[in-house]
Design an enzyme around this catalytic site. Structure first.
Site, mmCIF file in Angstrom:
data_model
loop_
_atom_site.group_PDB
_atom_site.id
_atom_site.type_symbol
_atom_site.label_atom_id
_atom_site.label_comp_id
_atom_site.label_asym_id
_atom_site.label_seq_id
_atom_site.Cartn_x
_atom_site.Cartn_y
_atom_site.Cartn_z
ATOM 1 N N ARG A 150 43.627 67.011 50.821
ATOM 2 C CA ARG A 150 42.632 67.889 50.192
ATOM 3 C C ARG A 150 42.705 67.825 48.671
ATOM 4 N NH1 ARG A 150 43.966 73.107 53.784
ATOM 5 N NH2 ARG A 150 45.994 72.090 53.765
ATOM 6 N N GLN A 151 43.795 67.297 48.141
ATOM 7 C CA GLN A 151 43.897 67.132 46.684
ATOM 8 C C GLN A 151 43.486 65.701 46.341
ATOM 9 O OE1 GLN A 151 47.415 68.964 44.789
ATOM 10 N NE2 GLN A 151 47.995 69.587 46.858
ATOM 11 N N ASP A 210 35.199 70.910 61.973
ATOM 12 C CA ASP A 210 35.871 70.675 60.686
ATOM 13 C C ASP A 210 36.991 69.664 60.887
ATOM 14 O OD1 ASP A 210 36.350 70.990 58.000
ATOM 15 O OD2 ASP A 210 36.613 73.155 58.087
ATOM 16 N N ASP A 246 31.225 73.298 55.826
ATOM 17 C CA ASP A 246 31.026 73.105 54.384
ATOM 18 C C ASP A 246 30.195 71.854 54.145
ATOM 19 O OD1 ASP A 246 32.832 70.942 54.560
ATOM 20 O OD2 ASP A 246 34.522 72.257 54.139
ATOM 21 N N LYS A 268 29.814 76.905 51.461
ATOM 22 C CA LYS A 268 30.902 77.826 51.107
ATOM 23 C C LYS A 268 31.383 77.540 49.689
ATOM 24 C CE LYS A 268 35.130 75.365 52.469
ATOM 25 N NZ LYS A 268 36.057 74.976 53.509
ATOM 26 N N GLY A 272 71.083 69.171 52.024
ATOM 27 C CA GLY A 272 69.717 69.101 52.540
ATOM 28 C C GLY A 272 69.093 67.724 52.433
ATOM 29 N N GLU A 273 69.712 66.808 51.707
ATOM 30 C CA GLU A 273 69.148 65.450 51.606
ATOM 31 C C GLU A 273 69.067 64.822 52.988
ATOM 32 O OE1 GLU A 273 71.311 62.891 48.966
ATOM 33 O OE2 GLU A 273 70.705 64.003 47.192
ATOM 34 N N THR A 291 44.257 78.126 57.138
ATOM 35 C CA THR A 291 44.373 79.586 57.284
ATOM 36 C C THR A 291 43.368 80.133 58.298
ATOM 37 O OG1 THR A 291 42.735 80.025 55.573
ATOM 38 C CG2 THR A 291 45.021 79.784 54.851
ATOM 39 N N HIS A 314 40.638 63.513 55.374
ATOM 40 C CA HIS A 314 39.805 64.607 54.860
ATOM 41 C C HIS A 314 38.481 64.084 54.278
ATOM 42 C CE1 HIS A 314 38.562 68.281 53.064
ATOM 43 N NE2 HIS A 314 38.690 67.810 51.841
#
Ligand code: R5P
Length: 320
Positions: free
Chosen positions: A96-97, A220, A171, A194, A38-39, A225, A130
């Site tokens: 988002r982090q 947004d 938001d 929210k 998979g590399e 989701t 973001h």
């Protein structure tokens, strides 16, 4: 003058094809293969020595594979003596982090910035980060593009001119983005407050603003989701909005988001092609507008040492 070379990763070849057409250039040859475990293995198939290279890769799903492929490609280009490696991430992943909300959380958006820099990126070009302050995570130049004007053009051309438009932020964090769109459309704004009890779950707490009788346009950066935008749309309808449209830059649309949007009270969902949208995620409510021309113009300006901010009217400058 150093030659401009455009490369595409495997995340969003359709967008890169359009960018190449706008630039009137070809996509330089690069092969991505995998070892049996998979590399990833990347081979740059033409000389880039001394060139001004632009490599386009979205941080879309499969996120980690696409990110790793980008890092390996940058490494290959650096070792092949490219003069400058401009990384074009139409959708910057892990954005988002961007802060520690709870103890012992990572700041993954900063980690990705470090990885790109360490691999050899000379510059980042991204669309609708973001949060605007993500630019500060980089010690290399960042050109931040906004898809809002393209979305505004669609709305102006396709919504009835006499509709009482209202631009709504789903938001509190998106208010600056919403304000820019509202100014361009000449509409007032409203804000949905929210809360997120956990990642990928959201609840509407309050709607600030007068929505009754209005054609509400929720705006947004990401629809993932679909929870935030659909909950917001339901709240607007409950409070008397006449119609609800939604728009976003990055249609991540994970899981059954596409079906849920189709079944929601939202009339149309206007998105861009920063993230590829496979057929199974498309439906009759989703309209895709392209950022290819915008990215191509920015690439041209960066290559020719021109101003990128001149691409945007005063409404979009420093919006976040
Ligand atoms: C988060 O604050 C972003 O701006 C979006 O609102 C969010 O990513 C949307 O996620 P979802 O569609 O899963 O509610």
């Amino acid at each position: 003058m150093h030659d401009l070379r455009l490369f595409t990763g495997t995340s969003n070849p359709e967008l890169v094809k359009k960018i190449a057409e706008c630039l009137g250039t070809h996509i330089a040859a690069l092969t991505v293969t995998r070892f049996s475990d998979g590399e990833l293995r990347v081979q740059v198939n033409e000389s880039v020595r001394g060139d001004d290279v632009f490599v386009v890769q979205s941080g879309s799903s499969p996120v980690n594979d696409n990110l790793m492929e980008l890092l390996i490609t940058i490494d290959a280009l650096r070792r092949a003596s490219a003069r400058r490696i401009n990384v074009v991430m139409p959708y910057y992943c892990y954005a988002r982090q961007d802060k520690k909300v709870r103890p012992r959380e990572p700041v993954a958006a900063k980690l990705v910035a470090n990885l790109l820099r360490e691999a050899g990126a000379s510059r980042l070009l991204a669309v609708d980060l973001h949060a605007g302050q993500l630019v500060g995570f980089f010690d290399i130049p960042v050109d931040h593009l906004y898809a809002g004007p393209i979305i505004a053009d669609y709305l102006t051309a396709n919504l009835p001119a006499d509709s009482k438009k209202l631009v709504v932020s789903p938001d509190v964090g998106g208010v600056a983005r919403t304000t820019s769109l509202a100014e361009v459309l000449g509409a007032p704004i409203a804000i949905v407050v929210k809360r997120r009890p956990e990642p990928n779950k959201s609840e509407v707490m309050e709607v600030i603003g007068d929505v009754a009788g209005k054609t509400a346009i929720l705006f947004d950066d990401i629809i993932d989701t679909g929870g935030s935008i659909i909950n917001a749309a339901n709240s607007l309808i409950e409070r008397g909005a006449a119609k609800v449209y939604a728009a976003c830059t990055h249609p991540v649309l994970s899981g059954d988001a596409s079906r849920r949007l189709l079944e929601s009270p939202i009339e149309k969902v206007i998105v861009t092609d920063t993230v590829p949208l496979p057929d199974e995620k498309r439906n009759e409510k989703i309209v895709v507008v392209s950022v290819a021309g915008l990215i191509a113009s920015a690439i041209e300006r960066i290559h020719n040492e021109g101003s990128v901010s001149e691409l945007f009217s005063v409404h979009w400058k420093g919006q976040q």
